[in-house]
Design a protein around this motif. Sequence first.
Motif, short mmCIF file in Angstrom:
data_model
loop_
_atom_site.label_atom_id
_atom_site.label_comp_id
_atom_site.label_asym_id
_atom_site.label_seq_id
_atom_site.Cartn_x
_atom_site.Cartn_y
_atom_site.Cartn_z
N VAL A 155 115.81 14.10 64.36
CA VAL A 155 114.36 14.03 64.56
C VAL A 155 113.94 14.81 65.80
O VAL A 155 114.56 14.72 66.85
N VAL A 156 112.87 15.57 65.63
CA VAL A 156 112.18 16.24 66.73
C VAL A 156 110.81 15.59 66.86
O VAL A 156 110.02 15.61 65.91
N GLY A 157 110.56 14.96 67.99
CA GLY A 157 109.29 14.27 68.19
C GLY A 157 108.42 15.01 69.18
O GLY A 157 108.87 15.37 70.28
N ILE A 158 107.19 15.26 68.80
CA ILE A 158 106.23 15.97 69.64
C ILE A 158 105.07 15.04 69.96
O ILE A 158 104.51 14.40 69.06
N ASP A 159 104.71 14.97 71.24
CA ASP A 159 103.59 14.12 71.63
C ASP A 159 103.04 14.62 72.95
O ASP A 159 103.76 15.20 73.78
N LEU A 160 101.75 14.38 73.15
CA LEU A 160 101.13 14.73 74.43
C LEU A 160 101.62 13.81 75.54
O LEU A 160 101.66 14.18 76.70
N VAL A 186 115.24 5.01 70.39
CA VAL A 186 115.34 4.37 69.07
C VAL A 186 116.13 5.26 68.11
O VAL A 186 117.02 4.78 67.39
N VAL A 187 115.81 6.55 68.09
CA VAL A 187 116.48 7.48 67.20
C VAL A 187 117.97 7.59 67.54
O VAL A 187 118.84 7.54 66.65
N GLU A 188 118.28 7.71 68.81
CA GLU A 188 119.67 7.88 69.22
C GLU A 188 120.49 6.61 68.99
O GLU A 188 121.69 6.68 68.70
N GLY A 234 121.46 15.18 56.66
CA GLY A 234 121.51 16.63 56.78
C GLY A 234 120.17 17.28 57.00
O GLY A 234 120.10 18.51 57.12
N ARG A 235 119.09 16.50 57.06
CA ARG A 235 117.76 17.05 57.25
C ARG A 235 117.32 16.91 58.71
O ARG A 235 117.73 16.01 59.43
N THR A 236 116.45 17.82 59.12
CA THR A 236 115.80 17.73 60.43
C THR A 236 114.31 17.53 60.20
O THR A 236 113.67 18.30 59.49
N ALA A 237 113.77 16.48 60.81
CA ALA A 237 112.36 16.15 60.65
C ALA A 237 111.61 16.38 61.96
O ALA A 237 112.09 15.99 63.03
#
Length: 259
Positions: free
Chosen positions: A46-51, A60-62, A19-22
């Motif tokens: 998961v929300v991943g941020i990268d340059l 991997v997450v999906e 139930g959490r969003t990271a």
Amino acid sequence: MSTTASTEGGAGALPTHAGRTAVVTGAGRGIGQELCRALAARGADVVGIDLGEVKETGNVVEELGRRWLGITADVTDLDAITVAATAVEEFGGADILVNNAAIDDAVHFDDLDLDLWRKVIQVDLEAPFLLCKAFVPHMRAQGWGRIVNIASGVVMNPMQRFVAYRAAKMGLIGFSRALATELGNEGITVNIVSPGVTKTVMAADSLGEAAFERSAQARAIQRVAVPADIAGAVLFATSEDCGFVTGQTFMANGGAYFV
């Protein structure tokens, strides 16, 4: 959100982050990629941020059955961070923020110019400030949040080079403690995870491959550290169980030193 059993833990166990969003920065590789995987395995979206490229992390997450949002952005760009914060609203807000993105300055002080000094400070210290400014309002609105800032064990070692990096990471520890004090009564904890030398591309480029074995021999736990070793500390610091721990530094270093 789903509460299907985690890929980690005993049979029938519910995910500890369900139930959490990271939100994880520096998500494209190394420690950041492993943090995304570990959080997803515990039930978080998961929300991943990268340059750079984040597609591999997203796969991997999906594959773990969690929702994924990949954002290619410079964490020092205020406009980009504002866009990211807005995009996260489609996930229902942000519960967890892990400021992991970093660069270093593997040069001696005489070779450290002002441009490189400023760039390291911007990425390693100023960017976590900007991200906290963007995502703390989400946490405040729900009365719950976990912020983890990734520091570095290098600040404890009397080694040469990395002047800007060490200054930024010490500043990040001070920032985390100050923010923990400000947010403590709002259900939001702020902690620091400080890895020892860990086998990543960035560490290999800066220290050389031989540094991993040297570091392993100098630890109580005499093996080379890998990103999964850091994830365990982050999972605890971002969990419900960590609600009464804030402003603390978790030394994920295999017993390289004790504080």
